[in-house]
Design a protein around this motif. Structure first.
Motif, PDB file in Angstrom:
ATOM      1  N   HIS A 126       3.268   0.616 -10.575  1.00  0.00           N
ATOM      2  CA  HIS A 126       1.893   0.589 -10.088  1.00  0.00           C
ATOM      3  C   HIS A 126       1.114  -0.520 -10.789  1.00  0.00           C
ATOM      4  CE1 HIS A 126      -2.254   2.095  -9.314  1.00  0.00           C
ATOM      5  NE2 HIS A 126      -1.714   2.491  -8.171  1.00  0.00           N
ATOM      6  N   GLY A 127       1.360  -0.710 -12.087  1.00  0.00           N
ATOM      7  CA  GLY A 127       0.707  -1.800 -12.801  1.00  0.00           C
ATOM      8  C   GLY A 127       1.045  -3.152 -12.198  1.00  0.00           C
ATOM      9  N   GLY A 128       2.312  -3.341 -11.851  1.00  0.00           N
ATOM     10  CA  GLY A 128       2.697  -4.586 -11.192  1.00  0.00           C
ATOM     11  C   GLY A 128       2.015  -4.755  -9.842  1.00  0.00           C
ATOM     12  N   GLY A 129       1.858  -3.649  -9.121  1.00  0.00           N
ATOM     13  CA  GLY A 129       1.157  -3.705  -7.841  1.00  0.00           C
ATOM     14  C   GLY A 129      -0.301  -4.081  -8.008  1.00  0.00           C
TER      15      GLY A 129
ATOM     16  N   ASP B 249       0.831  -1.207   0.000  1.00  0.00           N
ATOM     17  CA  ASP B 249       0.000   0.000   0.000  1.00  0.00           C
ATOM     18  C   ASP B 249       0.868   1.261   0.000  1.00  0.00           C
ATOM     19  OD1 ASP B 249      -2.232  -1.604   0.028  1.00  0.00           O
ATOM     20  OD2 ASP B 249      -2.623  -1.354   2.176  1.00  0.00           O
ATOM     21  N   ARG B 250       1.965   1.230   0.754  1.00  0.00           N
ATOM     22  CA  ARG B 250       2.855   2.388   0.803  1.00  0.00           C
ATOM     23  C   ARG B 250       3.512   2.638  -0.556  1.00  0.00           C
ATOM     24  NH1 ARG B 250       7.525   2.520   5.284  1.00  0.00           N
ATOM     25  NH2 ARG B 250       8.462   0.968   3.920  1.00  0.00           N
ATOM     26  N   GLY B 251       3.987   1.559  -1.191  1.00  0.00           N
ATOM     27  CA  GLY B 251       4.586   1.708  -2.507  1.00  0.00           C
ATOM     28  C   GLY B 251       3.586   2.188  -3.544  1.00  0.00           C
ATOM     29  N   MET B 252       2.373   1.645  -3.452  1.00  0.00           N
ATOM     30  CA  MET B 252       1.333   2.057  -4.396  1.00  0.00           C
ATOM     31  C   MET B 252       0.977   3.529  -4.207  1.00  0.00           C
ATOM     32  SD  MET B 252       0.448  -0.488  -6.419  1.00  0.00           S
ATOM     33  CE  MET B 252      -1.293  -0.484  -6.886  1.00  0.00           C
TER      34      MET B 252
END
Length: 258
Positions: free
Chosen positions: A98-101, A75-78
């Motif tokens: 973000h696509g990978g997330g 969530d933090r990375g996104m």
């Protein structure tokens, strides 16, 4: 690829991320081996490379942890990517990460039996990765971020009758071949892991599409370009195989999450 069952896709995508995580760490693993500094941006006079290194250093730990099930870190990375995309919706690095997330979240939805949400996240994740490549068609890191994910999906489950899946996989392989051509002048200095995984991805992907001539070509390239390695041994084993077989290969030496 589109016709993977929700259950199968949800389980197998977790396997593909152990494969794709290596590629999303592109700045550190695909640069020449002579580039040894661990300081972000050090020894590089290329502003674009410095930019990628800074972005990668900020998000990769959270995304790798998230891909292994740590939801707060994902969530933090996104959110970091979403904040950037809010001001610049065409930021290639933020889009590919973000696509990978989103694909990670899709896998979680499939695993919980929510196929509708999984399909929605899956489609949006692929759309963002496609956009990233269209915005940066000559960026090695962006090309690999998308292509490795699609090849990993194909290795995890494949429906030969799915024309959309075939087209996606072929586009990923063509991007891999583009990366290989771009790296040709210094390919011998790319880290062994990077050389072996790139070439095995090509061999595997073309074998999945039934082009065994191309698959064997890239197995031969492994023997020539990654000599004296476990990759060479594995490639020779596949070259000794008789008949048309899909080349299966698991990424080696993946990543510790800080």
């Amino acid at each position: 690829m589109n016709k993977l069952s929700a259950r199968g896709r949800g389980v197998r995508i977790l396997v593909l991320f152990s494969f794709a995580a290596f590629y999303l760490g592109y700045v550190f693993l695909l640069r020449p081996a002579s580039y040894t500094s661990t300081k972000v941006g050090a020894q590089s006079s290329d502003p674009a490379q410095k930019h990628h290194e800074r972005f990668d250093a900020l998000v990769r730990g959270d995304f790798f942890a998230g891909m292994r099930g740590n939801k707060p870190r994902l969530d933090r990375g996104m959110k970091y990517c979403e904040d950037i995309l809010a001001s610049n919706p065409k930021h290639p690095d933020a889009l590919v990460w973000h696509g990978g997330g989103l694909l990670t979240r899709a896998a979680d939805a499939y695993r919980k039996g929510d196929s509708n949400l999984g399909d929605k996240l899956w489609k949006k994740g692929l759309t963002e990765m496609n956009l990233a490549v269209s915005l940066a068609p000559n960026d090695i890191g962006i090309l690999i971020g998308r292509a490795a994910t699609l090849i990993g999906v194909a290795q995890s489950g494949w429906d030969p009758s799915d024309a959309t899946g075939q087209a996606l996989l072929k586009s990923a392989l063509l991007d891999y071949e583009k990366v290989y051509r771009m790296q040709k002048p210094y390919f011998s200095r790319v880290r062994e892991h990077g050389r072996g995984e790139l070439l095995f991805g090509l061999a595997s992907g073309w074998s999945i599409l039934g082009d065994n001539k191309k698959a064997r070509h890239y197995l031969d390239r492994i023997v020539k370009d990654v000599p004296g390695s476990s990759y060479e041994i594995e490639a020779k084993q596949w070259l000794d195989e008789k008949g048309s077989k899909i080349v299966q290969h698991d990424c080696r030496g993946c990543h510790a999450v800080p």
